[in-house]
Design an enzyme around this catalytic site. Sequence first.
Site, PDB file in Angstrom:
ATOM      1  CB  ALA A  67     -13.114 -40.128  15.262  1.00 53.30           C
ATOM      2  CD  GLU A 117     -12.188 -37.252  22.569  1.00 55.66           C
ATOM      3  OE1 GLU A 117     -12.135 -37.450  21.442  1.00 55.66           O
ATOM      4  OE2 GLU A 117     -12.604 -37.753  23.595  1.00 55.66           O
ATOM      5  CD  GLU A 137     -16.390 -35.572  20.089  1.00 48.66           C
ATOM      6  OE1 GLU A 137     -16.699 -34.273  20.431  1.00 48.66           O
ATOM      7  OE2 GLU A 137     -14.963 -36.135  20.081  1.00 48.66           O
TER       8      GLU A 137
END
Length: 263
Positions: A67, A117, A137
């Site tokens: 992300a 993911e 993360e």
Amino acid sequence: MVTPFATLILDVADQIATLTINRPDKLNALNRVVIDELGQAFAHLETRDDVRAVILTGAGRAFVAGADIGEIAEAAGTAAGLQGVAAHGSAVFTRIERFAKPVIAAVNGFALGGGFELALACHVRLASTHAKFGLPEARLGLIPGYGGTQRLPRLIGQGRALQLILTGDQVDAETAARLGIANEVVAPDMLPEAARSLAKAMLKNGPLALAHAIAAVTGGAALPLEAALALESEHFGAVGRTADMREGTTAFLEKRAPTFRGA
Ligand code: COA
């Protein structure tokens, strides 16, 4: 054919769409635009009868390096916070997982965080020897938010998934294959062709059989075994009512190759 996406390149040939995430200067990090365009692209591909399989890959040296950390940091400070960001991305990834045509991730480089993911939401994963998989993360004070805490343990088991999630360590392509994350590992220059030939092998089979098989596997994964087996029976019954099923079985008995029409 090229469609007007800012961050994706779409190319269709021989009934196979190749969707390339194209933000190489940021290692294809998933910002809001990429996520939105992925959703739009799959909605578009769903309607196209000339597309029967999708290959998802990244431009440059990364598949997707996660992300967009800048956007994540910004969103965390808003009233909606990160829950909305996660729900939005997760909905797009679930759309990919439930896509009725095979989706192959061609993992050409870093598949980190949201990139890992995204690959997990695809139906199968081919990895180049340059691929690196990881869920970093926790190193950012976060947890995976686009399905990683759920899809990875289902794929490789809870202990192995938790090791990757809790350490944030990356694994190389060979280790990913050993863990069951990557279906196959190929040389970097062979990856596009390996993905196409895997798609072509699937496309020899009838499109309805492929759609029902995907729906049974992905739909059943979230259910208790008994309900999942009932779901499989429903899909088995549904393919049993298709002309393609009659063609497939008749062709076998007549010792000839089947011609599937998707009906
Ligand atoms: N979000 C935003 N930008 C990212 C990014 C991400 N997830 N991953 C990489 N980038 C950007 C870098 O900031 C850099 O931009 P800049 O040139 O404007 O400074 C560019 O992509 C190239 O990355 P860089 O870090 O210089 O490459 P590298 O080869 O030294 O390292 C990685 C590669 C993948 C190890 C490193 O980029 C990294 O750790 N990325 C973050 C991975 C991550 O934590 N993902 C989970 C996010 S929740």
